[in-house]
Structures are given as structure tokens and as C-alpha cells.
Design a protein around this motif. Structure first.
Motif, PDB file in Angstrom:
ATOM      1  N   ARG A 141       0.829  -1.207   0.000  1.00 27.13           N
ATOM      2  CA  ARG A 141       0.000   0.000   0.000  1.00 27.13           C
ATOM      3  C   ARG A 141       0.863   1.256   0.000  1.00 27.13           C
ATOM      4  NH1 ARG A 141      -3.880  -0.812   4.887  1.00 27.13           N
ATOM      5  NH2 ARG A 141      -4.492   1.286   4.323  1.00 27.13           N
ATOM      6  N   LEU A 142       1.949   1.242   0.763  1.00 17.56           N
ATOM      7  CA  LEU A 142       2.853   2.394   0.806  1.00 17.56           C
ATOM      8  C   LEU A 142       3.521   2.606  -0.548  1.00 17.56           C
ATOM      9  CD1 LEU A 142       4.095   4.593   2.551  1.00 17.56           C
ATOM     10  CD2 LEU A 142       5.871   2.968   3.195  1.00 17.56           C
ATOM     11  N   ASP A 143       3.948   1.526  -1.192  1.00 18.56           N
ATOM     12  CA  ASP A 143       4.536   1.635  -2.530  1.00 18.56           C
ATOM     13  C   ASP A 143       3.536   2.227  -3.515  1.00 18.56           C
ATOM     14  OD1 ASP A 143       6.927   0.607  -1.641  1.00 18.56           O
ATOM     15  OD2 ASP A 143       6.542  -1.438  -2.360  1.00 18.56           O
ATOM     16  N   ALA A 144       2.294   1.800  -3.441  1.00 20.54           N
ATOM     17  CA  ALA A 144       1.261   2.330  -4.340  1.00 20.54           C
ATOM     18  C   ALA A 144       1.050   3.827  -4.095  1.00 20.54           C
ATOM     19  CB  ALA A 144      -0.046   1.566  -4.149  1.00 20.54           C
ATOM     20  N   LEU A 145       1.050   4.234  -2.834  1.00 19.16           N
ATOM     21  CA  LEU A 145       0.899   5.654  -2.529  1.00 19.16           C
ATOM     22  C   LEU A 145       2.085   6.465  -3.037  1.00 19.16           C
ATOM     23  CD1 LEU A 145      -0.538   5.568   1.097  1.00 19.16           C
ATOM     24  CD2 LEU A 145      -1.694   6.365  -0.957  1.00 19.16           C
ATOM     25  N   GLU A 146       3.278   5.924  -2.879  1.00 17.49           N
ATOM     26  CA  GLU A 146       4.464   6.638  -3.351  1.00 17.49           C
ATOM     27  C   GLU A 146       4.460   6.760  -4.871  1.00 17.49           C
ATOM     28  OE1 GLU A 146       7.595   4.358  -1.624  1.00 17.49           O
ATOM     29  OE2 GLU A 146       7.599   5.514   0.229  1.00 17.49           O
ATOM     30  N   ARG A 147       4.026   5.715  -5.576  1.00 13.77           N
ATOM     31  CA  ARG A 147       3.982   5.778  -7.038  1.00 13.77           C
ATOM     32  C   ARG A 147       2.931   6.780  -7.505  1.00 13.77           C
ATOM     33  NH1 ARG A 147       4.575   0.274  -6.644  1.00 13.77           N
ATOM     34  NH2 ARG A 147       2.341  -0.062  -6.881  1.00 13.77           N
ATOM     35  N   ALA A 148       1.814   6.862  -6.797  1.00 13.93           N
ATOM     36  CA  ALA A 148       0.737   7.767  -7.189  1.00 13.93           C
ATOM     37  C   ALA A 148       1.081   9.217  -6.865  1.00 13.93           C
ATOM     38  CB  ALA A 148      -0.555   7.366  -6.495  1.00 13.93           C
ATOM     39  N   ARG A 149       1.995   9.450  -5.979  1.00 17.51           N
ATOM     40  CA  ARG A 149       2.313  10.799  -5.527  1.00 17.51           C
ATOM     41  C   ARG A 149       3.368  11.481  -6.376  1.00 17.51           C
ATOM     42  NH1 ARG A 149       5.099  13.973  -1.282  1.00 17.51           N
ATOM     43  NH2 ARG A 149       6.939  12.933  -2.023  1.00 17.51           N
ATOM     44  N   TRP A 150       4.197  10.750  -7.108  1.00 15.98           N
ATOM     45  CA  TRP A 150       5.338  11.368  -7.799  1.00 15.98           C
ATOM     46  C   TRP A 150       4.955  12.451  -8.779  1.00 15.98           C
ATOM     47  CZ3 TRP A 150       6.390  11.818 -12.895  1.00 15.98           C
ATOM     48  CH2 TRP A 150       5.710  10.983 -13.782  1.00 15.98           C
ATOM     49  N   PRO A 151       3.806  12.411  -9.495  1.00 15.33           N
ATOM     50  CA  PRO A 151       3.518  13.484 -10.457  1.00 15.33           C
ATOM     51  C   PRO A 151       3.181  14.826  -9.803  1.00 15.33           C
ATOM     52  CG  PRO A 151       2.123  11.561 -10.887  1.00 15.33           C
ATOM     53  CD  PRO A 151       2.852  11.326  -9.625  1.00 15.33           C
ATOM     54  N   LEU A 152       2.801  14.833  -8.550  1.00 14.45           N
ATOM     55  CA  LEU A 152       2.376  16.088  -7.922  1.00 14.45           C
ATOM     56  C   LEU A 152       3.482  17.145  -7.897  1.00 14.45           C
ATOM     57  CD1 LEU A 152       0.118  14.762  -5.029  1.00 14.45           C
ATOM     58  CD2 LEU A 152      -0.563  15.693  -7.239  1.00 14.45           C
ATOM     59  N   PRO A 153       4.696  16.850  -7.454  1.00 14.60           N
ATOM     60  CA  PRO A 153       5.740  17.885  -7.490  1.00 14.60           C
ATOM     61  C   PRO A 153       6.071  18.308  -8.923  1.00 14.60           C
ATOM     62  CG  PRO A 153       6.383  16.130  -5.991  1.00 14.60           C
ATOM     63  CD  PRO A 153       5.161  15.672  -6.719  1.00 14.60           C
ATOM     64  N   SER A 154       6.072  17.355  -9.845  1.00 15.84           N
ATOM     65  CA  SER A 154       6.358  17.698 -11.244  1.00 15.84           C
ATOM     66  C   SER A 154       5.263  18.597 -11.805  1.00 15.84           C
ATOM     67  CB  SER A 154       6.453  16.427 -12.089  1.00 15.84           C
ATOM     68  OG  SER A 154       7.448  15.584 -11.591  1.00 15.84           O
ATOM     69  N   LEU A 155       4.034  18.282 -11.486  1.00 17.54           N
ATOM     70  CA  LEU A 155       2.916  19.087 -11.952  1.00 17.54           C
ATOM     71  C   LEU A 155       2.977  20.492 -11.357  1.00 17.54           C
ATOM     72  CD1 LEU A 155       0.334  19.028 -13.648  1.00 17.54           C
ATOM     73  CD2 LEU A 155      -0.873  18.229 -11.626  1.00 17.54           C
ATOM     74  N   ALA A 156       3.328  20.598 -10.099  1.00 14.09           N
ATOM     75  CA  ALA A 156       3.450  21.906  -9.449  1.00 14.09           C
ATOM     76  C   ALA A 156       4.556  22.723 -10.107  1.00 14.09           C
ATOM     77  CB  ALA A 156       3.718  21.727  -7.958  1.00 14.09           C
ATOM     78  N   ALA A 157       5.678  22.093 -10.429  1.00 14.98           N
ATOM     79  CA  ALA A 157       6.768  22.804 -11.100  1.00 14.98           C
ATOM     80  C   ALA A 157       6.336  23.254 -12.492  1.00 14.98           C
ATOM     81  CB  ALA A 157       7.996  21.902 -11.188  1.00 14.98           C
ATOM     82  N   LEU A 158       5.608  22.414 -13.213  1.00 18.19           N
ATOM     83  CA  LEU A 158       5.129  22.761 -14.545  1.00 18.19           C
ATOM     84  C   LEU A 158       4.161  23.947 -14.492  1.00 18.19           C
ATOM     85  CD1 LEU A 158       5.070  22.031 -17.550  1.00 18.19           C
ATOM     86  CD2 LEU A 158       3.180  20.481 -17.033  1.00 18.19           C
ATOM     87  N   VAL A 159       3.258  23.952 -13.533  1.00 19.46           N
ATOM     88  CA  VAL A 159       2.321  25.069 -13.376  1.00 19.46           C
ATOM     89  C   VAL A 159       3.078  26.347 -13.032  1.00 19.46           C
ATOM     90  CG1 VAL A 159       0.451  25.958 -11.914  1.00 19.46           C
ATOM     91  CG2 VAL A 159       0.338  23.627 -12.811  1.00 19.46           C
TER      92      VAL A 159
END
Length: 87
Positions: free
Chosen positions: A53-71
């Protein structure tokens, strides 16, 4: 009047009682160990489940910082474009 049993017979009876007591004790210890093994297996399964479950959460979370940087970069580009066209 009856004669008391010979000492060898008394020793044999006491040894048989001791054997029964020891067998009962070993059975109790065996049961306790089996319970501990079962609980250990359950704990191992829970830990494996939590890891997944922790691995799944970590995989799902990685785009958030990239998306914030892109915005942020898009916002900077739009601000610079507006500043350049406004001057």
C-alpha cells in the motif's frame, strides 16, 4: 493386613506421574509456540500488505511535485509574456 508395595513399584508409579506431567507441559508449550508462529505469520502478512500500500501511494504521488513545477513555469512564462507585451 496387606503389605506395602515394593519400592520399585512406587518409583515406577511416580515416574509415570512425572511422565504425564511432562507430556502435559510439553503439549502446553507446543500450543503456545504454535500460537506465536501463527501470530508471526499474520504480522508478516500485514507488514507485506502495508509495504504494498505504501509503494502504491508513493507511485501515485510522484507526479504532484512535477505538476506543481510545470504550473509554476507556465505561470512565469505567462507573466513574462504579459510583461513583454504590456511594455
Amino acid at each position: 493386613m496387606t503389605l506395602p508395595p515394593p519400592p520399585e513399584q512406587l518409583v515406577a508409579v511416580e515416574l509415570e506421574k512425572l511422565r504425564g506431567t511432562m507430556a502435559e507441559g510439553f503439549a502446553r508449550v507446543d500450543g503456545s509456540l504454535a500460537l506465536l508462529v501463527q501470530r508471526g505469520d499474520q504480522t508478516d502478512r500485514q507488514i507485506a500488505d502495508h509495504d504494498q500500500r505504501l509503494d502504491a501511494l508513493e507511485r501515485a504521488r510522484w507526479p504532484l511535485p512535477s505538476l506543481a513545477a510545470l504550473v509554476a513555469v507556465c505561470g512565469l512564462v505567462i507573466s513574462l509574456w504579459q510583461f513583454a507585451n504590456g511594455s
